[in-house]
Write a protein that holds these residues in place. Structure first.
Motif: not given
Length: 433
Positions: A252-254, A324-332
């Motif tokens: 996925e691009t993001v 990732s180009r953006y993450e609202s938080w970043g679970y991993t």
């Protein structure tokens, strides 16, 4: 206290994982927490599936058709936007009637309409909207990227492409933004952002500017993850440096797989000794079977893995790669820390809530600015720093530090933060009566 969490799924997607973990954390605090979903994939007795399921399918199709028609009968970006025009009559459900407080998660794609949200909010119970992305702050998109229309007036939405009206004209994004504004103006919903970055986006939004927005991170099963034995190879012996990249869909691009490939080419050219020691495990699905062809270092692809299997892979890995180009938080990122894996990510969202720019032992952050070729160099530099941190660190101290960092997001702390907010909302309601 009876607490109801409403989320479209109980397992599919990051918001679903967060909702399930919050459910478990609430119950661990002695609360009668339950979840109402349109898709049940777990066997949890505390998750109830909306019935009849045929109505769920009908609402989903009607919701997507509405977007399809507003996008000029194009399937492009069909799932990149949501208007919440169609939904299920959830306010009639017994769990909603019995609840003392209601927590809304990710409820798009025909589960909860804005009109139905208004009906639930009108019941007079504390209603909290947890924002896992930017959708509450925009017209119809889940992430505005470089678009700033959400700060004033959404119109001629770029995600509707050539099918949208010309610049300055109302479209689906404009109409949805107006409906959200009418709903929010009633003051019956309290908003929670999962990161400081998302809170700042809310402060810039014409919809949420001036409204109180709490920051409560997603819950992490810290005790379970930190109890896993770490089986990482000794790097001092010259063993391969194990890294992992995980996503529901890797190409996925993001998710930035192209950025990682470009960064690895730069690393291989500038620091071949480091690159030659890397082995990357890719966890997740691929739409393009050749998507990993351009990865210039040793790698394997596991396909989709369960949360438990991913935790096992992380416990054997030295690095967690998140381009990732953006993450609202970043679970991993937080999961990687809890499993002793040093995360490498961009500074392009909520990642700074997890990785401290001033603490190399919490992970490595890359600047997110400029065209793709600049991003390749930026991520390559952060990856190089992360690798060097690994090689100079005392493993036991690094792993302890990473796990202590992840401890900030324990289910107990997150559940208590929500319970504190619910308590304040109930007290305010009693005072106003």
């Amino acid at each position: 206290m009876r607490i109801l969490i409403i989320n479209r799924s109980d397992l599919r997607g990051g918001a679903a994982v967060a909702s399930m973990r919050l459910l478990e954390a609430m119950r661990a605090q002695g609360e009668d927490a339950r979840m109402l979903t349109a898709e049940k994939l777990s066997d949890s007795p505390f998750v109830e599936l909306w019935q009849p399921t045929r109505r769920v399918k009908t609402a989903f199709l009607a919701d997507r058709l509405g977007i399809f028609f507003n996008n000029g009968l194009s399937r492009r970006n069909l799932f990149a936007v949501d208007s919440a025009s169609v939904g299920l009559p959830l306010h009639r459900h017994p769990l909603v009637s019995e609840a003392d407080a209601i927590l809304l998660g990710w409820t798009n794609q025909g589960m909860l309409s804005l009109r139905e949200t208004e009906r639930i909010a009108a019941l007079g119970k504390p209603v909290i909207q947890t924002m896992h992305d930017m959708w509450c702050a925009t017209g119809i998109c889940h992430h505005a990227a470089t678009c700033h229309r959400f700060e004033t007036r959404c119109e001629s939405c770029p995600l509707l492409g050539a099918c949208a009206p010309r610049r300055g004209k109302a479209d689906l994004s404009t109409r949805t933004q107006r409906r959200k504004a009418a709903l929010y103006s009633q003051g019956r919903i309290r908003f929670v952002a999962v990161s400081e970055w998302l809170r700042r986006k809310c402060a810039a939004s014409s919809l949420l500017r001036g409204l109180p927005v709490e920051v409560i991170p997603n819950p992490l099963p810290v005790g379970k993850l930190c109890a896993l034995p770490l089986r990482k190879a000794d790097l001092a012996s010259g063993a391969p440096i194990e890294a992992v990249m995980a996503a529901a869909r890797l190409d996925e691009t993001v998710k930035g797989l192209d950025i990682l490939a470009g960064a690895l080419r730069i690393l291989a050219d500038k620091e071949p000794a480091l690159a030659s020691r890397l082995h990357i495990t890719f966890c997740g699905s691929l739409r393009d079977p050749d998507a990993l062809r351009d990865i210039p270092v040793s790698h394997t692809h596991t396909g989709t893995v369960s949360a438990d299997d991913l935790a096992g892979i992380l416990s054997r890995s030295h690095l967690l790669l998140s381009p990732s180009r953006y993450e609202s938080w970043g679970y991993t990122l937080a999961e990687g820390q809890a499993c002793g894996a040093l995360p490498v990510a961009f500074r392009s969202g909520g990642q700074e809530d997890i990785i401290s720019p001033s603490d190399a032992f919490s992970g490595s952050l890359a600047a997110f600015d400029g065209p793709d070729d600049k991003l390749y160099h930026s991520y390559a530099s952060a990856l190089s720093e992360g690798l060097k941190t690994l090689l100079r660190a005392i493993p036991e101290k690094l792993h302890t530090h990473l796990r202590e960092s992840a401890g900030r997001f324990s289910g107990e702390k997150v559940a208590c933060a929500y319970l504190n907010l619910i308590g304040r909302m109930r007290s305010a309601t009693d005072t106003n009566r």
